[in-house]
Design an enzyme around this catalytic site. Sequence first.
Site, PDB file in Angstrom:
ATOM      1  N   THR A   8       0.844  -1.188   0.000  1.00 21.09           N
ATOM      2  CA  THR A   8       0.000   0.000   0.000  1.00 21.09           C
ATOM      3  C   THR A   8       0.880   1.239   0.000  1.00 21.09           C
ATOM      4  O   THR A   8       2.055   1.173   0.368  1.00 21.09           O
ATOM      5  CB  THR A   8      -0.922   0.024   1.246  1.00 21.09           C
ATOM      6  N   HIS A  12      -2.252   6.458   6.058  1.00 16.63           N
ATOM      7  CA  HIS A  12      -3.053   6.133   7.247  1.00 16.63           C
ATOM      8  C   HIS A  12      -2.880   4.662   7.614  1.00 16.63           C
ATOM      9  O   HIS A  12      -2.668   4.307   8.764  1.00 16.63           O
ATOM     10  CB  HIS A  12      -4.537   6.406   6.994  1.00 16.63           C
ATOM     11  N   ASP A  69      -7.254  -6.081   1.938  1.00 17.12           N
ATOM     12  CA  ASP A  69      -8.385  -5.539   1.211  1.00 17.12           C
ATOM     13  C   ASP A  69      -9.529  -5.424   2.207  1.00 17.12           C
ATOM     14  O   ASP A  69      -9.735  -6.322   3.034  1.00 17.12           O
ATOM     15  CB  ASP A  69      -8.775  -6.443   0.035  1.00 17.12           C
ATOM     16  N   GLY A 150     -11.310   7.348   4.657  1.00 17.97           N
ATOM     17  CA  GLY A 150     -12.365   6.560   4.035  1.00 17.97           C
ATOM     18  C   GLY A 150     -13.728   6.848   4.637  1.00 17.97           C
ATOM     19  O   GLY A 150     -14.135   8.004   4.793  1.00 17.97           O
TER      20      GLY A 150
END
Length: 192
Positions: A8, A12, A69, A150
Amino acid sequence: MQEIVFATNNQHKLSEIRRIVGDRYRILSLNEIGCHEDIPETADTLMGNALQKARYVKEHYGYDCFADDTGLMVDALGGAPGVYSARYAGPGHDSVANMKLLLSNMEGRTDRSARFVTVIALLLGGKELTFEGKVEGEILTSPEGDGGFGYDPVFRPEGQELSFALMTPDAKNAISHRGRATAELLKYLNTL
Ligand code: IMP
């Protein structure tokens, strides 16, 4: 210190995971190994996508690696946005647009129950393993707080007064989907 790539570039997520893992492993981001392309995520399950990302890094860059995920499953929406959470409002990965669409699809719904699920796939020493973490909660009627990332402002975990976006990083990690999946990952790493 042993190095493992976390597939990634989300700062965050990197800081969340580095806080949890501590000093035992050096966690490298995709940028740090020179991987700047978009890794394909074309599976239709969280586990499929996590494995796809981890295998890509191992095959193309040779590093031991883990990938995660996450999906937000909302009962009143038949489990949507689920595996498509990142692209709910379109391909731009725009969290504000995703939240807006979610809130508008939830307008007038009384069943607000939802859960975050994270699957982590680990490729280490020739083995492939997966770990899952889950947190139950509900979708708020409007965003609360601006911490986290998110869907954090519109998700309140079960038994809590605050949305994820209003919690400290440590309080969120202690109960979150990714915190729990990471704890399982760590439990395994500690057996090695
Ligand atoms: P990803 O596949 O883990 O990158 O995440 C899928 C979608 O879920 C993205 O829209 C993320 O912003 C969102 N997401 C992932 N983890 C979290 C979280 O801990 N809180 C809120 N939203 C999240």
